[in-house]
Scaffold this active site. Sequence first.
Site, PDB file in Angstrom:
ATOM      1  N   LYS A 157      13.344  28.663  -5.284  1.00  0.00           N
ATOM      2  CA  LYS A 157      11.984  28.319  -5.507  1.00  0.00           C
ATOM      3  C   LYS A 157      11.284  29.703  -6.069  1.00  0.00           C
ATOM      4  CE  LYS A 157       9.850  30.479  -2.956  1.00  0.00           C
ATOM      5  NZ  LYS A 157       9.965  32.117  -2.640  1.00  0.00           N
TER       6      LYS A 157
ATOM      7  N   TYR B 183       4.881  27.850  -0.649  1.00  0.00           N
ATOM      8  CA  TYR B 183       4.912  27.200   0.764  1.00  0.00           C
ATOM      9  C   TYR B 183       3.767  26.393   1.081  1.00  0.00           C
ATOM     10  CZ  TYR B 183       9.427  29.835   1.203  1.00  0.00           C
ATOM     11  OH  TYR B 183      10.710  30.267   1.033  1.00  0.00           O
TER      12      TYR B 183
HETATM   13  P1  NAD Z   1      16.153  40.601  -4.799  1.00  0.00           P
HETATM   14  O1  NAD Z   1      15.492  41.338  -5.498  1.00  0.00           O
HETATM   15  O2  NAD Z   1      16.605  40.929  -3.480  1.00  0.00           O
HETATM   16  O3  NAD Z   1      17.518  40.081  -5.651  1.00  0.00           O
HETATM   17  C1  NAD Z   1      17.510  39.726  -6.637  1.00  0.00           C
HETATM   18  C2  NAD Z   1      18.860  39.639  -7.465  1.00  0.00           C
HETATM   19  O4  NAD Z   1      18.854  39.462  -8.805  1.00  0.00           O
HETATM   20  C3  NAD Z   1      19.331  41.234  -7.408  1.00  0.00           C
HETATM   21  O5  NAD Z   1      20.591  41.326  -6.961  1.00  0.00           O
HETATM   22  C4  NAD Z   1      19.231  41.804  -8.870  1.00  0.00           C
HETATM   23  O6  NAD Z   1      20.132  42.583  -9.181  1.00  0.00           O
HETATM   24  C5  NAD Z   1      19.575  40.363  -9.745  1.00  0.00           C
HETATM   25  N1  NAD Z   1      18.773  40.533 -11.101  1.00  0.00           N
HETATM   26  C6  NAD Z   1      19.444  39.816 -12.129  1.00  0.00           C
HETATM   27  N2  NAD Z   1      19.015  39.868 -13.268  1.00  0.00           N
HETATM   28  C7  NAD Z   1      18.009  40.868 -12.859  1.00  0.00           C
HETATM   29  C8  NAD Z   1      16.887  41.410 -13.429  1.00  0.00           C
HETATM   30  N3  NAD Z   1      16.581  40.953 -14.859  1.00  0.00           N
HETATM   31  N4  NAD Z   1      15.687  42.030 -13.030  1.00  0.00           N
HETATM   32  C9  NAD Z   1      15.785  42.218 -11.467  1.00  0.00           C
HETATM   33  N5  NAD Z   1      16.763  41.743 -10.868  1.00  0.00           N
HETATM   34  C10 NAD Z   1      17.629  40.886 -11.410  1.00  0.00           C
HETATM   35  O7  NAD Z   1      15.123  39.149  -4.672  1.00  0.00           O
HETATM   36  P2  NAD Z   1      15.344  38.013  -3.569  1.00  0.00           P
HETATM   37  O8  NAD Z   1      14.437  38.107  -2.655  1.00  0.00           O
HETATM   38  O9  NAD Z   1      16.829  37.921  -3.499  1.00  0.00           O
HETATM   39  O10 NAD Z   1      14.840  36.862  -4.474  1.00  0.00           O
HETATM   40  C11 NAD Z   1      15.456  36.023  -5.263  1.00  0.00           C
HETATM   41  C12 NAD Z   1      14.963  34.704  -5.439  1.00  0.00           C
HETATM   42  O11 NAD Z   1      15.196  33.996  -4.348  1.00  0.00           O
HETATM   43  C13 NAD Z   1      13.632  34.534  -5.688  1.00  0.00           C
HETATM   44  O12 NAD Z   1      13.472  33.266  -6.978  1.00  0.00           O
HETATM   45  C14 NAD Z   1      12.782  34.128  -4.641  1.00  0.00           C
HETATM   46  O13 NAD Z   1      11.858  33.578  -4.800  1.00  0.00           O
HETATM   47  C15 NAD Z   1      13.864  33.421  -4.068  1.00  0.00           C
HETATM   48  N6  NAD Z   1      14.007  33.621  -2.305  1.00  0.00           N
HETATM   49  C16 NAD Z   1      13.736  32.663  -1.654  1.00  0.00           C
HETATM   50  C17 NAD Z   1      13.530  32.590  -0.300  1.00  0.00           C
HETATM   51  C18 NAD Z   1      13.563  31.373   0.515  1.00  0.00           C
HETATM   52  O14 NAD Z   1      13.172  31.478   1.920  1.00  0.00           O
HETATM   53  N7  NAD Z   1      14.125  30.370  -0.049  1.00  0.00           N
HETATM   54  C19 NAD Z   1      13.501  33.663   0.226  1.00  0.00           C
HETATM   55  C20 NAD Z   1      13.658  35.057  -0.393  1.00  0.00           C
HETATM   56  C21 NAD Z   1      13.776  34.923  -1.981  1.00  0.00           C
END
Ligand code: NAD
Length: 374
Positions: free
Chosen positions: A140, A225
């Site tokens: 999401k 949420y």
């Molecule tokens: P994060 O920054 O920790 O991880 C993102 C990953 O994507 C990194 O490993 C990064 O290297 C990679 N990536 C690939 N292409 C990229 C680019 N062009 N720019 C930046 N990073 C790039 O983020 P996250 O917290 O893991 O969030 C990722 C997704 O998961 C989002 O859509 C977020 O909304 C979702 N999320 C959902 C929940 C949930 O509880 N459902 C919780 C956290 C995050």
Amino acid sequence: MTNSRRNFLQKLTASFIALPLLSTKSYANIEKDITGIFYDGPVLRVAIMGLGSYGTRVADAIQACTKVKLVGAISGTPSKLTAWQSKYTIPEKNCYNYENFDAIKDNPDIDAVYIITPNALHKEQTIRVAKAGKHVICEKPMALNAKEGEAMIAACKKANVKLLVGYRMHFEPKTLEVIRMRNAGEMGKVLFFQGLCGFRIGDPTQWRLNKDLAGGGSMMDIGIYAVNGSRYMVGEEPVWVTAQETKTDPVKFKEGVDETIQFQLGFPSGAVASCLSTYMMNGLDRFYLNAEKGFAEMQPSTGYGPIKGKTNKGELTQEHKTHQTVQMDEMAAIILEGKQPIVPVDGEEALKDLKIIDGIYAAVKSGRKVSLKL
Ligand code: NAD
């Protein structure tokens, strides 16, 4: 399988039964047999795309799944792929980068890809995974707006693959008990919902504060949420929205990156919702549902848990289980067995949230009430 055969097999030693199952591709999570839970159904073999903070949380949670096995990884960082290969026992042939992952179509050992990258990448990556003939699980927000969401749904339909979205709360036992109570009429007619969702965001350079990658601000990330919760708590689809934005730090929260938005939703029954989405207040994680004969109060309501709450019947006591483990096992059942979840997690469900978010941004811009057609 009959009960007696199941009981008989359960009594055999794990090593004895593990051998024949090992050769059955896509079947049986052997470790589960060793820990005592016997499962001989199909297993969903998943590759994770985006090995960041949430991707790692999901990978760890999958280790406790019965119906899911983490078998692949997609990343732009070779050192992360190497680390995941040894941490999660992922074969190198199941590792890809963002340039070559279309080749996953020729890999019969991967059934689905879980996209856990910044929001703006979800649409294109979903379409590429669908074209490769693999099921998609996408985090999401599914996309940046409804138009993108519709394109993703169409691509998955065309490729005849499933599209599911990471709505982990749709499987959370205390949340499901509130929904059960409401559906059973144990609260009477729902009148009002309040959803407060937010936290104080840190590092100003992170992608969550970059409109090009996040598609917005707090609303896309945490306010969703409250949007989604309004729908599953009230049990109806909203028909109008009003919204107001406040910004106290225009340097950190640039044009198009919302800091705080309050929004209100109206439902066909006359019920209303009043919600807050923010990147500027600490630990806001509260749902309150008011109904003619009862109520539900949850705080925390959407964090990783344990969720805590009470209703007019008393404290919610359902057992806490790691949300992502339950979500993944349930999603495997949806994909492999056609199981119908109590609250949907498919692309159409996520599209409704995107339509509401489009409406919220439109209402902020115009200052007017916006009609919703979900
Ligand atoms: P994060 O920054 O920790 O991880 C993102 C990953 O994507 C990194 O490993 C990064 O290297 C990679 N990536 C690939 N292409 C990229 C680019 N062009 N720019 C930046 N990073 C790039 O983020 P996250 O917290 O893991 O969030 C990722 C997704 O998961 C989002 O859509 C977020 O909304 C979702 N999320 C959902 C929940 C949930 O509880 N459902 C919780 C956290 C995050």
